[in-house]
Each structure stands twice: as C-alpha cells, then as structure tokens.
Design a protein around this motif. Structure first.
Motif, PDB file in Angstrom:
ATOM      1  N   ALA A  90     -15.279  69.939 -75.038  1.00 36.85           N
ATOM      2  CA  ALA A  90     -13.939  70.483 -74.821  1.00 36.85           C
ATOM      3  C   ALA A  90     -13.401  71.202 -76.053  1.00 36.85           C
ATOM      4  CB  ALA A  90     -12.983  69.357 -74.411  1.00 36.85           C
ATOM      5  N   TYR A  91     -13.684  70.656 -77.252  1.00 36.33           N
ATOM      6  CA  TYR A  91     -13.077  71.210 -78.468  1.00 36.33           C
ATOM      7  C   TYR A  91     -14.074  71.908 -79.384  1.00 36.33           C
ATOM      8  CZ  TYR A  91      -8.797  68.803 -77.223  1.00 36.33           C
ATOM      9  OH  TYR A  91      -7.669  68.402 -76.578  1.00 36.33           O
ATOM     10  N   ARG A  92     -15.361  71.716 -79.114  1.00 33.37           N
ATOM     11  CA  ARG A  92     -16.411  72.392 -79.895  1.00 33.37           C
ATOM     12  C   ARG A  92     -16.216  72.183 -81.399  1.00 33.37           C
ATOM     13  NH1 ARG A  92     -15.049  75.822 -75.725  1.00 33.37           N
ATOM     14  NH2 ARG A  92     -16.759  76.364 -74.326  1.00 33.37           N
ATOM     15  N   GLY A  93     -15.911  70.951 -81.771  1.00 31.80           N
ATOM     16  CA  GLY A  93     -15.707  70.683 -83.186  1.00 31.80           C
ATOM     17  C   GLY A  93     -15.771  69.210 -83.483  1.00 31.80           C
ATOM     18  N   SER A  94     -15.502  68.867 -84.757  1.00 39.07           N
ATOM     19  CA  SER A  94     -15.576  67.496 -85.217  1.00 39.07           C
ATOM     20  C   SER A  94     -14.282  66.760 -84.908  1.00 39.07           C
ATOM     21  CB  SER A  94     -15.846  67.467 -86.728  1.00 39.07           C
ATOM     22  OG  SER A  94     -15.740  66.155 -87.232  1.00 39.07           O
ATOM     23  N   SER A  95     -14.378  65.432 -84.863  1.00 37.85           N
ATOM     24  CA  SER A  95     -13.200  64.588 -84.650  1.00 37.85           C
ATOM     25  C   SER A  95     -12.696  63.999 -85.960  1.00 37.85           C
ATOM     26  CB  SER A  95     -13.531  63.456 -83.675  1.00 37.85           C
ATOM     27  OG  SER A  95     -14.646  62.720 -84.145  1.00 37.85           O
ATOM     28  N   THR A  96     -13.184  64.485 -87.103  1.00 39.67           N
ATOM     29  CA  THR A  96     -12.726  64.012 -88.397  1.00 39.67           C
ATOM     30  C   THR A  96     -11.765  65.027 -88.995  1.00 39.67           C
ATOM     31  OG1 THR A  96     -14.629  65.039 -89.483  1.00 39.67           O
ATOM     32  CG2 THR A  96     -14.852  62.745 -88.808  1.00 39.67           C
ATOM     33  N   GLY A  97     -11.031  64.601 -90.031  1.00 41.51           N
ATOM     34  CA  GLY A  97     -10.047  65.472 -90.638  1.00 41.51           C
ATOM     35  C   GLY A  97      -8.756  65.485 -89.841  1.00 41.51           C
ATOM     36  N   ALA A  98      -7.731  66.146 -90.406  1.00 42.37           N
ATOM     37  CA  ALA A  98      -6.414  66.158 -89.762  1.00 42.37           C
ATOM     38  C   ALA A  98      -6.464  66.822 -88.393  1.00 42.37           C
ATOM     39  CB  ALA A  98      -5.413  66.875 -90.666  1.00 42.37           C
ATOM     40  N   ALA A  99      -7.110  67.976 -88.299  1.00 41.20           N
ATOM     41  CA  ALA A  99      -7.184  68.676 -87.015  1.00 41.20           C
ATOM     42  C   ALA A  99      -8.001  67.875 -86.010  1.00 41.20           C
ATOM     43  CB  ALA A  99      -7.798  70.061 -87.210  1.00 41.20           C
ATOM     44  N   GLY A 100      -9.080  67.246 -86.478  1.00 42.52           N
ATOM     45  CA  GLY A 100      -9.904  66.444 -85.583  1.00 42.52           C
ATOM     46  C   GLY A 100      -9.146  65.254 -85.028  1.00 42.52           C
ATOM     47  N   GLU A 101      -8.312  64.614 -85.848  1.00 43.47           N
ATOM     48  CA  GLU A 101      -7.509  63.486 -85.377  1.00 43.47           C
ATOM     49  C   GLU A 101      -6.530  63.916 -84.288  1.00 43.47           C
ATOM     50  OE1 GLU A 101      -5.559  61.275 -88.353  1.00 43.47           O
ATOM     51  OE2 GLU A 101      -7.387  60.533 -89.300  1.00 43.47           O
ATOM     52  N   VAL A 102      -5.897  65.065 -84.494  1.00 44.44           N
ATOM     53  CA  VAL A 102      -4.955  65.576 -83.493  1.00 44.44           C
ATOM     54  C   VAL A 102      -5.675  65.846 -82.180  1.00 44.44           C
ATOM     55  CG1 VAL A 102      -3.442  67.502 -82.891  1.00 44.44           C
ATOM     56  CG2 VAL A 102      -3.345  66.510 -85.184  1.00 44.44           C
ATOM     57  N   HIS A 103      -6.849  66.483 -82.266  1.00 45.57           N
ATOM     58  CA  HIS A 103      -7.603  66.798 -81.050  1.00 45.57           C
ATOM     59  C   HIS A 103      -8.094  65.531 -80.351  1.00 45.57           C
ATOM     60  CE1 HIS A 103      -8.570  71.041 -82.775  1.00 45.57           C
ATOM     61  NE2 HIS A 103      -7.382  70.987 -82.183  1.00 45.57           N
ATOM     62  N   ALA A 104      -8.550  64.549 -81.129  1.00 48.33           N
ATOM     63  CA  ALA A 104      -9.037  63.302 -80.522  1.00 48.33           C
ATOM     64  C   ALA A 104      -7.908  62.560 -79.826  1.00 48.33           C
ATOM     65  CB  ALA A 104      -9.677  62.419 -81.594  1.00 48.33           C
ATOM     66  N   ALA A 105      -6.740  62.490 -80.470  1.00 43.43           N
ATOM     67  CA  ALA A 105      -5.594  61.843 -79.841  1.00 43.43           C
ATOM     68  C   ALA A 105      -5.182  62.587 -78.579  1.00 43.43           C
ATOM     69  CB  ALA A 105      -4.428  61.788 -80.825  1.00 43.43           C
ATOM     70  N   GLU A 106      -5.181  63.908 -78.641  1.00 40.40           N
ATOM     71  CA  GLU A 106      -4.835  64.708 -77.465  1.00 40.40           C
ATOM     72  C   GLU A 106      -5.803  64.443 -76.325  1.00 40.40           C
ATOM     73  OE1 GLU A 106      -3.388  69.217 -77.112  1.00 40.40           O
ATOM     74  OE2 GLU A 106      -5.521  69.058 -77.626  1.00 40.40           O
ATOM     75  N   PHE A 107      -7.083  64.313 -76.624  1.00 36.68           N
ATOM     76  CA  PHE A 107      -8.091  64.114 -75.593  1.00 36.68           C
ATOM     77  C   PHE A 107      -7.943  62.746 -74.934  1.00 36.68           C
ATOM     78  CE2 PHE A 107     -12.422  63.384 -73.969  1.00 36.68           C
ATOM     79  CZ  PHE A 107     -12.600  64.559 -73.257  1.00 36.68           C
ATOM     80  N   LEU A 108      -7.769  61.691 -75.730  1.00 35.66           N
ATOM     81  CA  LEU A 108      -7.709  60.338 -75.176  1.00 35.66           C
ATOM     82  C   LEU A 108      -6.369  60.033 -74.503  1.00 35.66           C
ATOM     83  CD1 LEU A 108      -9.500  58.166 -77.886  1.00 35.66           C
ATOM     84  CD2 LEU A 108     -10.326  58.761 -75.614  1.00 35.66           C
ATOM     85  N   LEU A 109      -5.330  60.736 -74.901  1.00 31.36           N
ATOM     86  CA  LEU A 109      -4.014  60.443 -74.349  1.00 31.36           C
ATOM     87  C   LEU A 109      -3.565  61.445 -73.286  1.00 31.36           C
ATOM     88  CD1 LEU A 109      -2.088  59.468 -77.607  1.00 31.36           C
ATOM     89  CD2 LEU A 109      -3.218  57.962 -75.971  1.00 31.36           C
ATOM     90  N   LEU A 110      -3.852  62.737 -73.477  1.00 31.16           N
ATOM     91  CA  LEU A 110      -3.209  63.771 -72.671  1.00 31.16           C
ATOM     92  C   LEU A 110      -4.147  64.572 -71.783  1.00 31.16           C
ATOM     93  CD1 LEU A 110      -0.856  65.210 -75.461  1.00 31.16           C
ATOM     94  CD2 LEU A 110      -0.326  63.452 -73.763  1.00 31.16           C
ATOM     95  N   ASP A 111      -5.447  64.449 -71.963  1.00 26.35           N
ATOM     96  CA  ASP A 111      -6.364  65.291 -71.192  1.00 26.35           C
ATOM     97  C   ASP A 111      -6.295  64.953 -69.692  1.00 26.35           C
ATOM     98  OD1 ASP A 111      -8.893  67.209 -71.859  1.00 26.35           O
ATOM     99  OD2 ASP A 111      -9.247  66.022 -70.057  1.00 26.35           O
ATOM    100  N   ARG A 112      -6.097  65.982 -68.866  1.00 23.85           N
ATOM    101  CA  ARG A 112      -5.948  65.753 -67.427  1.00 23.85           C
ATOM    102  C   ARG A 112      -7.284  65.714 -66.690  1.00 23.85           C
ATOM    103  NH1 ARG A 112      -1.744  69.581 -68.426  1.00 23.85           N
ATOM    104  NH2 ARG A 112       0.323  68.609 -68.283  1.00 23.85           N
ATOM    105  N   LEU A 113      -8.374  66.024 -67.386  1.00 19.00           N
ATOM    106  CA  LEU A 113      -9.678  66.073 -66.726  1.00 19.00           C
ATOM    107  C   LEU A 113     -10.567  64.888 -67.074  1.00 19.00           C
ATOM    108  CD1 LEU A 113     -10.553  69.885 -67.109  1.00 19.00           C
ATOM    109  CD2 LEU A 113      -9.370  68.717 -65.228  1.00 19.00           C
ATOM    110  N   PHE A 114     -10.337  64.254 -68.223  1.00 19.70           N
ATOM    111  CA  PHE A 114     -11.182  63.116 -68.608  1.00 19.70           C
ATOM    112  C   PHE A 114     -10.665  61.848 -67.945  1.00 19.70           C
ATOM    113  CE2 PHE A 114     -12.403  59.686 -71.625  1.00 19.70           C
ATOM    114  CZ  PHE A 114     -13.774  59.776 -71.413  1.00 19.70           C
TER     115      PHE A 114
END
Length: 313
Positions: A199-223
């Motif tokens: 979905a994000y084509r990137g790492s889950s580490t670092g500040a941006a990775g944390e935001v994306h991981a939280a978004e995926f586990l909390l807000l993703d409508r497809l997972f």
C-alpha cells in the motif's frame, strides 16, 4: 431466530477472535522482550496486563511465566486463550443445531488439545502459531459452511466488535511506557506487513513510517484487521439484522456508539491519533464494550451474560 442461538453465535465470533488476537499480542510481547536483554520484564508484563484489562495487584510477581499463565493458559478466564477457546466450544455446543459439523469438530478438537495440557510445555511462539492456525481454520469453516442469514450476521458482528477492540489494544501497547513494541513488529503480528508495504511502498520506520503504519492499522478501509474496517463491518451487520429506514438518526444504540467511534477516527489525522494514542485506543475499547452491551439488551435481553466454567460438558 432464537435469542439463545443468536447469543451463542455472537459470542463464538467474539471468543475465537479474542483467542487469535491475544495470541498475536503475546507473540509481540515475547519477541520484544527476547530481543532486548535490558528490558524490565516485570514492568513490561504489568503494563501489558493493564492494557489487556487484567491488572496485577501491588506486590504480586508479574514475570513472563505469570503473564502466560494469566493470558494464555488459564482455563477459567475468558480473557485467556485457553478460556476463550473453551467458551467458544461451549457456545457452539449450545447452538449445536445451527453450527456446521465441521465447525463443531474444529472447536471441539482444539479444546481437547488445550485441555490435555500438553501445550503448556511447548515454546510460547510455537503455541501462539498453533492458536492462530486453529482460529483461522474455524473462521475459514464459518466462511465456507454458514448461510449468509441472521446466524452469519451475529457471528460476524461478534467477530468485528472483538477485532476492533483487540486491534486497539495491540496498538495501545505501542503507547504504554515500558512496552513500546516497534511498528514493524505490530504490523507483522496482525499479518499486515506485506499488505502495508504494497500500500505504501516504503518502510515502517522513522517518523513518516510511524504515521503510515498507524494510518494503516487504524484507518485503512481495505485491510480487514484495521479498526475502521472492523467497525464498518459491525455497523453493516447491525443494519442487516435490523434495517430501519429513518428520516433522521439511528434507533439502535449500538449503531450510534459505533458510528461515533468510527467517525472520530476517520476525521482525525494519523498525526493527531499518534499524539494521544493511548486515550484514542481506550475510547475505541469503551465504544466496543458499550456496543456489545447494547446488542445484548436489544437482541438477547433474557439470556444474561455468557459465562463458562470448567467441567461442563
């Protein structure tokens, strides 16, 4: 359908999902403590027990062995893996005329293996993998053998409420001091890591990775294991069970509670959720608890709370 059957199916869905999610949370905890030899195991175990709703009394020992006894092997507690699967089996026995033979045999075989006690001597990661496999078998048999009628809706409703609650608890472990499992580990524990990378084509580490991981586990409508997806599934089940065309508002208390919880998440940015992660996840857990009570009052008010004790057959 009979309220007794509806209640049993609702709680089968909840208990099977609870066993699966508890195994995932404990797997994260065990891997995290083994990877860090300097970690305060007692403090971490106390924090995790608090997140799971079973706090330890002051002065009581709370190491890894005690944690596994409380959350994995206690046959009398519906909050433990063994207790939850035993309760699921008991509810399937009560609804034996509705559940399929394959589903009953799977739950019964799983419980018999747990009751034998042999899994206590097995390494924890292997036990957790076995639990995830057995719950996946049950869910697969439900998908393959149940008609999409009210019985299916009650099962999925229970599973969805429990999944939203348990995913929130898993994410909450990220915010509790002393626990702090990394986002890649949380993604792997939910089976979300590969889907996240696609979905994000990137790492889950670092500040941006944390935001994306939280978004995926909390807000993703497809997972399917995201909190928002689980809440949407529960709302869809409630609508199917009791469609009530209205010009304004919702008559069902459960739909109002879940709708507020979902929209509060969806209209918050991932950065806002991360700023107050513990409080946000507690709000989701409270909403799931309130919705479960509302479902019980509406659909099976005479049955009372579901309980299970060892020795019943």
């Amino acid at each position: 359908m009979l309220s007794r059957i509806a209640e049993s199916l609702f709680w089968i869905g909840r208990y099977v999902e609870r066993a699966d999610s508890t195994a995932r949370i404990l797997d994260v905890h065990v891997e995290h403590t083994l990877a860090d030899p300097w970690i305060d195991e007692s403090a971490v175990s106390r924090s995790l027990l608090s997140v799971m709703g079973t706090p330890v009394e002051d002065g009581a020992r709370a190491g890894r062995r005690e944690l596994l006894e409380v959350l994995a092997h206690d046959p009398l507690s519906p909050s433990s893996i063994t207790g939850a699967l035993g309760a699921a089996r008991e509810n399937a026995r009560r609804a034996r005329e509705t559940v399929s033979s394959d589903m009953w045999e799977s739950l019964n075989t799983t419980w018999n293996a747990l009751a034998s006690g042999r899994w206590r001597a097995v390494a924890a990661p292997r036990f957790f993998a076995w639990v995830r496999e057995r719950t996946a078998v049950v869910n697969g048999l439900v998908d393959a053998t149940m008609s999409r009628d009210d019985s299916w809706q009650f099962f999925v409703l229970g599973r969805s409420l429990e999944r939203a609650d348990m995913t929130a608890r898993l994410v909450d472990t990220r915010a509790v001091p002393g626990v702090g499992a990394q986002w890649p580990l949380l993604l792997r524990s939910t089976g979300a890591y590969e889907a996240f990378l696609r979905a994000y084509r990137g790492s889950s580490t670092g500040a941006a990775g944390e935001v994306h991981a939280a978004e995926f586990l909390l807000l993703d409508r497809l997972f399917p294991r995201s909190v928002v997806h689980a809440l949407e599934s529960a709302e869809a089940c409630l609508e199917a069970l009791e469609p009530q065309p209205r010009r304004a508002g919702y008559a069902a208390d459960a739909r109002r509670v879940l709708g507020r919880a979902r929209t509060r998440l969806e209209f918050s940015s991932p950065e806002q959720l991360l700023e107050d992660l513990h409080a946000q996840m507690r709000a989701v857990q409270e909403a799931c608890s309130q919705a479960s009570l509302a479902v019980g009052e509406r659909f099976f008010p005479l049955a009372g709370a579901v309980s299970w004790t060892a020795g019943r057959s």
